[in-house]
Every structure is written in structure tokens, then in C-alpha cells.
Design a protein around this motif. Structure first.
Motif, PDB file in Angstrom:
ATOM      1  N   ALA A  96      41.476 -22.773 -51.030  1.00 31.81           N
ATOM      2  CA  ALA A  96      41.527 -23.343 -49.679  1.00 31.81           C
ATOM      3  C   ALA A  96      42.956 -23.788 -49.326  1.00 31.81           C
ATOM      4  CB  ALA A  96      40.561 -24.521 -49.573  1.00 31.81           C
ATOM      5  N   GLY A  97      43.914 -23.490 -50.199  1.00 25.06           N
ATOM      6  CA  GLY A  97      45.326 -23.773 -49.900  1.00 25.06           C
ATOM      7  C   GLY A  97      45.815 -25.133 -50.345  1.00 25.06           C
ATOM      8  N   LYS A  98      45.002 -25.831 -51.140  1.00 28.11           N
ATOM      9  CA  LYS A  98      45.429 -27.170 -51.583  1.00 28.11           C
ATOM     10  C   LYS A  98      46.151 -27.088 -52.921  1.00 28.11           C
ATOM     11  CE  LYS A  98      41.616 -28.819 -48.928  1.00 28.11           C
ATOM     12  NZ  LYS A  98      42.418 -28.596 -47.726  1.00 28.11           N
ATOM     13  N   HIS A  99      47.183 -27.871 -53.069  1.00 28.71           N
ATOM     14  CA  HIS A  99      47.856 -27.972 -54.357  1.00 28.71           C
ATOM     15  C   HIS A  99      46.918 -28.703 -55.323  1.00 28.71           C
ATOM     16  CE1 HIS A  99      51.426 -26.488 -52.379  1.00 28.71           C
ATOM     17  NE2 HIS A  99      51.231 -27.395 -51.428  1.00 28.71           N
ATOM     18  N   VAL A 100      47.049 -28.380 -56.621  1.00 32.36           N
ATOM     19  CA  VAL A 100      46.062 -28.866 -57.590  1.00 32.36           C
ATOM     20  C   VAL A 100      46.733 -29.694 -58.682  1.00 32.36           C
ATOM     21  CG1 VAL A 100      44.402 -28.154 -59.363  1.00 32.36           C
ATOM     22  CG2 VAL A 100      44.491 -26.946 -57.171  1.00 32.36           C
ATOM     23  N   PHE A 101      46.181 -30.871 -58.900  1.00 29.26           N
ATOM     24  CA  PHE A 101      46.620 -31.786 -59.952  1.00 29.26           C
ATOM     25  C   PHE A 101      45.372 -32.039 -60.786  1.00 29.26           C
ATOM     26  CE2 PHE A 101      48.870 -36.246 -60.278  1.00 29.26           C
ATOM     27  CZ  PHE A 101      48.497 -36.367 -61.599  1.00 29.26           C
ATOM     28  N   CYS A 102      45.298 -31.441 -61.980  1.00 29.22           N
ATOM     29  CA  CYS A 102      44.052 -31.479 -62.748  1.00 29.22           C
ATOM     30  C   CYS A 102      44.225 -32.235 -64.058  1.00 29.22           C
ATOM     31  CB  CYS A 102      43.562 -30.059 -63.030  1.00 29.22           C
ATOM     32  SG  CYS A 102      41.930 -30.036 -63.823  1.00 29.22           S
ATOM     33  N   TYR A 114      41.870 -20.494 -69.316  1.00 28.92           N
ATOM     34  CA  TYR A 114      42.624 -19.293 -68.916  1.00 28.92           C
ATOM     35  C   TYR A 114      42.185 -18.835 -67.515  1.00 28.92           C
ATOM     36  CZ  TYR A 114      44.558 -14.573 -69.058  1.00 28.92           C
ATOM     37  OH  TYR A 114      45.243 -13.418 -68.759  1.00 28.92           O
ATOM     38  N   ALA A 115      40.865 -18.768 -67.317  1.00 28.20           N
ATOM     39  CA  ALA A 115      40.340 -18.323 -66.019  1.00 28.20           C
ATOM     40  C   ALA A 115      40.790 -19.275 -64.904  1.00 28.20           C
ATOM     41  CB  ALA A 115      38.821 -18.233 -66.086  1.00 28.20           C
ATOM     42  N   THR A 116      40.806 -20.560 -65.197  1.00 30.62           N
ATOM     43  CA  THR A 116      41.195 -21.555 -64.178  1.00 30.62           C
ATOM     44  C   THR A 116      42.674 -21.408 -63.838  1.00 30.62           C
ATOM     45  OG1 THR A 116      39.511 -23.056 -65.014  1.00 30.62           O
ATOM     46  CG2 THR A 116      41.248 -24.031 -63.652  1.00 30.62           C
ATOM     47  N   TRP A 117      43.506 -21.331 -64.865  1.00 29.81           N
ATOM     48  CA  TRP A 117      44.953 -21.161 -64.629  1.00 29.81           C
ATOM     49  C   TRP A 117      45.205 -19.906 -63.785  1.00 29.81           C
ATOM     50  CZ3 TRP A 117      48.120 -17.935 -68.423  1.00 29.81           C
ATOM     51  CH2 TRP A 117      49.416 -17.707 -67.904  1.00 29.81           C
ATOM     52  N   LYS A 118      44.619 -18.797 -64.217  1.00 31.30           N
ATOM     53  CA  LYS A 118      44.895 -17.521 -63.531  1.00 31.30           C
ATOM     54  C   LYS A 118      44.430 -17.548 -62.078  1.00 31.30           C
ATOM     55  CE  LYS A 118      47.185 -14.979 -66.269  1.00 31.30           C
ATOM     56  NZ  LYS A 118      48.477 -14.440 -65.861  1.00 31.30           N
ATOM     57  N   VAL A 125      49.542 -21.782 -54.874  1.00 35.82           N
ATOM     58  CA  VAL A 125      49.747 -23.229 -54.701  1.00 35.82           C
ATOM     59  C   VAL A 125      50.471 -23.794 -55.934  1.00 35.82           C
ATOM     60  CG1 VAL A 125      47.682 -23.445 -53.255  1.00 35.82           C
ATOM     61  CG2 VAL A 125      47.525 -23.926 -55.733  1.00 35.82           C
ATOM     62  N   LYS A 126      50.983 -25.009 -55.808  1.00 37.91           N
ATOM     63  CA  LYS A 126      51.602 -25.689 -56.953  1.00 37.91           C
ATOM     64  C   LYS A 126      50.494 -26.327 -57.789  1.00 37.91           C
ATOM     65  CE  LYS A 126      55.826 -25.119 -55.323  1.00 37.91           C
ATOM     66  NZ  LYS A 126      56.814 -24.279 -55.972  1.00 37.91           N
ATOM     67  N   HIS A 127      50.704 -26.363 -59.106  1.00 42.22           N
ATOM     68  CA  HIS A 127      49.666 -26.955 -59.952  1.00 42.22           C
ATOM     69  C   HIS A 127      50.288 -27.719 -61.109  1.00 42.22           C
ATOM     70  CE1 HIS A 127      50.323 -23.351 -62.462  1.00 42.22           C
ATOM     71  NE2 HIS A 127      50.222 -22.657 -61.330  1.00 42.22           N
ATOM     72  N   LEU A 128      49.632 -28.827 -61.437  1.00 42.22           N
ATOM     73  CA  LEU A 128      50.106 -29.690 -62.521  1.00 42.22           C
ATOM     74  C   LEU A 128      48.917 -30.102 -63.381  1.00 42.22           C
ATOM     75  CD1 LEU A 128      52.705 -32.501 -62.369  1.00 42.22           C
ATOM     76  CD2 LEU A 128      50.430 -33.120 -63.158  1.00 42.22           C
ATOM     77  N   CYS A 129      49.087 -30.050 -64.704  1.00 40.24           N
ATOM     78  CA  CYS A 129      48.058 -30.542 -65.622  1.00 40.24           C
ATOM     79  C   CYS A 129      48.510 -31.923 -66.114  1.00 40.24           C
ATOM     80  CB  CYS A 129      47.874 -29.580 -66.795  1.00 40.24           C
ATOM     81  SG  CYS A 129      46.414 -29.957 -67.793  1.00 40.24           S
ATOM     82  N   ALA A 130      47.621 -32.896 -66.059  1.00 39.95           N
ATOM     83  CA  ALA A 130      48.019 -34.308 -66.189  1.00 39.95           C
ATOM     84  C   ALA A 130      48.277 -34.734 -67.633  1.00 39.95           C
ATOM     85  CB  ALA A 130      46.961 -35.196 -65.549  1.00 39.95           C
ATOM     86  N   PHE A 131      49.192 -34.060 -68.291  1.00 42.56           N
ATOM     87  CA  PHE A 131      49.657 -34.540 -69.595  1.00 42.56           C
ATOM     88  C   PHE A 131      50.680 -35.634 -69.327  1.00 42.56           C
ATOM     89  CE2 PHE A 131      48.070 -30.345 -71.100  1.00 42.56           C
ATOM     90  CZ  PHE A 131      47.162 -30.843 -72.009  1.00 42.56           C
ATOM     91  N   PRO A 339      59.919 -29.980 -65.697  1.00 44.71           N
ATOM     92  CA  PRO A 339      59.369 -29.890 -67.052  1.00 44.71           C
ATOM     93  C   PRO A 339      58.036 -30.612 -67.245  1.00 44.71           C
ATOM     94  CG  PRO A 339      61.060 -31.567 -67.000  1.00 44.71           C
ATOM     95  CD  PRO A 339      61.007 -30.987 -65.621  1.00 44.71           C
ATOM     96  N   ARG A 340      57.376 -31.030 -66.176  1.00 47.12           N
ATOM     97  CA  ARG A 340      56.001 -31.526 -66.355  1.00 47.12           C
ATOM     98  C   ARG A 340      55.107 -30.316 -66.632  1.00 47.12           C
ATOM     99  NH1 ARG A 340      58.705 -34.780 -67.397  1.00 47.12           N
ATOM    100  NH2 ARG A 340      60.026 -35.779 -65.866  1.00 47.12           N
ATOM    101  N   ALA A 341      53.858 -30.584 -67.007  1.00 48.77           N
ATOM    102  CA  ALA A 341      52.965 -29.494 -67.437  1.00 48.77           C
ATOM    103  C   ALA A 341      52.279 -28.826 -66.247  1.00 48.77           C
ATOM    104  CB  ALA A 341      51.916 -30.066 -68.381  1.00 48.77           C
ATOM    105  N   THR A 342      52.281 -27.512 -66.245  1.00 48.57           N
ATOM    106  CA  THR A 342      51.519 -26.745 -65.255  1.00 48.57           C
ATOM    107  C   THR A 342      50.145 -26.400 -65.859  1.00 48.57           C
ATOM    108  OG1 THR A 342      52.289 -24.641 -66.101  1.00 48.57           O
ATOM    109  CG2 THR A 342      53.650 -25.689 -64.399  1.00 48.57           C
ATOM    110  N   LEU A 343      49.320 -25.697 -65.085  1.00 44.56           N
ATOM    111  CA  LEU A 343      48.033 -25.262 -65.642  1.00 44.56           C
ATOM    112  C   LEU A 343      48.245 -24.217 -66.737  1.00 44.56           C
ATOM    113  CD1 LEU A 343      45.407 -25.155 -62.768  1.00 44.56           C
ATOM    114  CD2 LEU A 343      46.414 -27.108 -63.928  1.00 44.56           C
ATOM    115  N   ARG A 344      49.387 -23.531 -66.727  1.00 44.68           N
ATOM    116  CA  ARG A 344      49.692 -22.626 -67.850  1.00 44.68           C
ATOM    117  C   ARG A 344      49.803 -23.434 -69.141  1.00 44.68           C
ATOM    118  NH1 ARG A 344      54.442 -20.827 -70.505  1.00 44.68           N
ATOM    119  NH2 ARG A 344      54.294 -18.674 -71.268  1.00 44.68           N
ATOM    120  N   ASP A 345      50.469 -24.583 -69.077  1.00 49.90           N
ATOM    121  CA  ASP A 345      50.520 -25.451 -70.258  1.00 49.90           C
ATOM    122  C   ASP A 345      49.117 -25.923 -70.622  1.00 49.90           C
ATOM    123  OD1 ASP A 345      53.461 -25.724 -70.740  1.00 49.90           O
ATOM    124  OD2 ASP A 345      53.405 -26.449 -68.677  1.00 49.90           O
TER     125      ASP A 345
END
Ligand SMILES: NC(=O)c1ccc[n+]([C@@H]2O[C@H](COP(=O)([O-])OP(=O)(O)OC[C@H]3O[C@@H](n4cnc5c(N)ncnc54)[C@H](O)[C@@H]3O)[C@@H](O)[C@H]2O)c1
Length: 372
Positions: A96-102, A114-118, A125-131, A339-345
Motif C-alpha cells: 500500500a506504499g507505506k514504509h515498514v519498521f518491523c 525471506y518471503a517477507t523481505w523479498k 519502500v524503505k524498511h528497517l528491522c528493529a535490532f 548502518p541500521r538493520a534492514t529486513l535483509r538483515d
């Protein structure tokens, strides 16, 4: 002043923490003229969502995360739900076009992660994993010292994360259930330190682990109890050794988190209970404590000018605000996630965690094989 609409899924422990963090990030002296707008908070427990909405100043609350996805005024979707609710809502929000902070762990399994990241990556969109440890001042200084070569060649990374998640009545939360949470201590706690090894030193290439579980649910509702504790030896891509110990049944520890790095010319030690400090060891000299609160340190001037009236310590919730401010700046296009974590991390950590669990089952060292 640019306003950024925020929708949060989950009004539990960490959903409240992010709510506080976004409010506080908005008044940071470092904020590039961005104003977080707390639009909507979702929880399936309606009174809790409304209570948090009232306390933190959200414009509304909802029982259904799809209302966040459908809201055109929301630019940033914060997924603070339980692990099994990280994938579908994050993907829907991104589409829906929203940036994701998970939140971490990105998913219950590496396949899901893997499926979620891809799927999120494909939307652009931009994405960050909350490490969140990547936003701690002392650990940023540690990374800088390591990258600058102050420790020489890195030989060892060592970590332990000990606390208790057991309650006096003996009832277990969703975290203890394999079907609800995926892995236990290794995914919940170990994932933080696996990510830190990657943040500070390098990628994890092979692992060998012992995994144990003792917990039983007094109510008898959670019958698929996942792991309580892990001890893991690993190798990093620069040849360094690494160790990860995590337990959620170490009853006397409130929250003991230790990270240590040894190089050929020096060593570093970080203790979560003293998060403003980095202990530095140099050959021929005893340990010295570096307070990471001076004006030249990362995040020192986050709220106030530093130095003229001393160097005040920061706390755990401040570090969440560092992370929140960063994500707002990313959404506004001022900064990159790294250098914060993306969903790839998030995916890579999930792959390492799955491999640690597999090693615990086979009793052998297992190579970590990443998908691209
Ligand atoms: N980064 C960190 O340091 C950190 C710390 C704690 C938790 N976490 C992560 O945050 C996530 C949430 O953990 P928590 O401690 O806040 O758990 P929690 O149980 O306190 O909160 C989860 C909330 O989600 C709500 N919920 C469950 N299913 C829902 C649904 N279908 N729709 C709407 N709401 C729903 C629950 O009612 C609950 O209020 C987990 O993935 C956990 O690993 C991260």
C-alpha cells in the motif's frame, strides 16, 4: 515542518515503547524538521489499544491492522505485533506504499523471513528491522573503533543474554509456543546478539549449538514449548570465533546482556546494565571505562547541548528514540537505513537462527547458507 503519519500494530510491551520513542524523537535536537503524527494504534484487545491511544496521543485506535494499511495519511507502518504477525501485515502495508519498521525476529522461520523481505523489498519502500542495539551509543563507538582498526585484527566475539520470562503463577506467554513464536530464547534473545556480531565484526558462516528446554505451562495451554536456552559456538567471515549464550530461565538475572570483542591490539566489553559505558582493554594496561556521553559521541546531543552542564547519562528508552528518529529521517529521504538493520538483515539473522536450531538437533556444526 513535515508531518509523518504513523500507524502501530500491537499495543503490548514493545508497541508502547515505540509509541514513547516516536513522541520523544519528535523533539530531538537532531530532528530535521519532521513531526511524527501518531495516527492509529491497533490491538486485538480493544481497551488496551484505546488506553494506549489516550495516553500517548494517537488520533485513533482499531482492532484491525488493515485499517492502518488503508489509511492514506499513514506513511510509516510499525509492526510491533507478535512474531507470527510480522509477515502478512508488513507486506500488505508495503504494497500500500507505506514504509515498514518491523520488530525482530523478522519471522518465526527463515523461510517466512525471506518471503517477507523479498515482498517488501519489491515494493521499493524503505524498511528497517528493529535490532535496537544498533542505536546504542556505546555499541556505535565500539563499531567505530573496530572499523578504524584500533583493536587490530578481530579474533573473538563473545556474548550472553540472560533474563527470566517465567511468571510466578507458572503460566507461559505466547513466546514459549513454537507455533505462535517460532523459536524461543535463541530467536527472541539470541537474534539480538547474532545481529550485533554482524554489526560489529562480520557475517556468521557456521554454527554449532546445544539447545535446552525445561519449561511447562501450568495452565496446560502451551504444549509446544520452544527452547529455553542456547549455547552456540560460531565462526565469522573474517575467521574470528564467536559465542552466543542466551537463556530466558536464568531466574536471578533481571537483564544481563554482555558483548565482548577481542582483537590483536585491544579488547572491548559492553554490559547492558551499564549502557553508557564501554570498557576498553589495552595490552599492558588494565581495563578503563569510557563514558559514551561526551559531546563528540554518537547521540550525545540528541536532546540537549552537551558539556557545559556536564555529561548526563542516557537510558534504554532514549535508545529507542534514536532508532525512531532515524526511521523518520529515512522516511523523509534524509538518511539511508544502513548502518541500521534492514529486513535483509532480519532475514539473514533468521537464517542463522534456523541453522543454530538445526545444529542443536543434528549435534553437528552446520554451515549457514544464505539466499539472495
Ligand atoms: N526490540 C526489542 O528489544 C524487543 C523487545 C520486546 C519485544 N520485541 C518484539 O516485539 C514483538 C512484540 O512483543 P511484545 O513484547 O510487545 O509482546 P506483547 O505480548 O506484550 O504484545 C503483543 C500485542 O499484540 C497484540 N496482538 C496479538 N495478535 C494481534 C492481532 N491479530 N491483531 C492485533 N493485535 C494483536 C496483543 O494483544 C498484544 O497486546 C515480538 O516480535 C518481540 O520479539 C522486541
Amino acid at each position: 515542518m513535515t508531518s509523518i503519519g504513523i500507524g502501530v500494530l500491537g499495543a503490548g510491551f514493545i508497541g508502547q515503547m515505540h509509541s514513547l520513542a516516536f513522541r520523544n524523537a519528535g523533539v530531538s535536537a537532531r530532528m530535521p524538521r519532521l513531526r511524527p503524527r501518531l495516527k492509529l494504534i491497533c490491538d486485538r484487545t480493544g481497551f488496551q489499544a484505546q488506553d494506549i491511544a489516550d495516553r500517548y496521543g494517537y488520533e485513533g485506535s482499531t482492532l484491525d491492522w488493515r485499517d492502518i494499511v488503508a489509511d492514506p495519511d499513514i506513511a510509516l507502518f510499525v509492526n510491533a505485533g507478535p512474531n507470527d504477525l510480522h509477515g502478512e501485515p508488513s507486506i500488505a502495508a508495503a504494497q500500500a506504499g507505506k514504509h515498514v519498521f518491523c520488530e525482530k525476529p523478522l519471522a518465526s522461520t527463515a523461510d517466512e523471513a525471506y518471503a517477507t523481505w523479498k515482498a517488501v523489498e519489491a515494493t521499493g519502500v524503505k524498511h528497517l528491522c528493529a535490532f535496537k542495539y544498533r542505536s546504542f551509543p556505546a555499541l556505535n563507538l565500539a563499531r567505530q573503533m573496530i572499523r578504524d582498526g584500533e583493536l587490530g585484527e578481530i579474533r573473538h566475539f563473545r556474548s550472553r543474554f540472560l533474563l527470566t520470562m517465567l511468571t510466578p503463577d507458572g503460566n507461559l506467554s505466547w513466546r514459549f509456543s513454537r507455533s505462535k513464536a517460532g523459536h524461543g530464547a535463541v530467536g527472541d534473545l539470541g537474534s539480538h546478539h547474532v545481529d550485533l556480531a554482524r554489526f560489529l565484526v562480520g557475517e556468521v558462516t557456521r554454527v554449532g549449538a546445544i539447545i535446552k528446554s525445561w519449561s511447562r505451562d501450568a495452565r496446560g495451554e502451551i504444549t509446544d514449548v520452544n527452547d529455553d536456552a542456547v549455547v552456540c559456538a560460531a565462526e565469522l567471515d573474517n575467521g574470528a570465533t564467536a559465542s552466543f549464550e542466551a537463556s530466558r530461565v536464568a531466574g536471578a538475572h533481571n537483564l544481563n546482556g554482555v558483548v565482548e570483542v577481542d582483537g590483536t591490539r585491544g579488547s572491548l566489553s559492553f554490559h547492558m546494565e551499564r549502557l553508557n559505558e564501554l570498557v576498553i582493554y589495552e595490552p599492558g594496561r588494565g581495563p578503563r571505562v569510557q563514558m559514551v556521553t561526551g559531546a563528540h559521541h554518537p547521540y550525545a546531543d540528541f536532546w540537549l547541548p552537551v558539556g557545559i552542564q556536564g555529561q548526563h547519562p542516557l537510558g534504554w528508552s532514549d535508545c529507542f528514540a534514536h532508532q525512531a528518529r532515524h526511521m523518520l529521517a529515512v522516511v523523509a529521504g534524509h538518511e539511508e537505513v544502513a548502518p541500521r538493520a534492514t529486513l535483509r538483515d532480519g532475514y539473514r539473522v533468521a537464517e542463522i537462527i534456523d541453522t543454530i536450531v538445526r545444529s542443536g538437533e543434528t549435534g553437528r556444526f552446520e554451515p549457514v547458507i544464505f539466499r539472495e
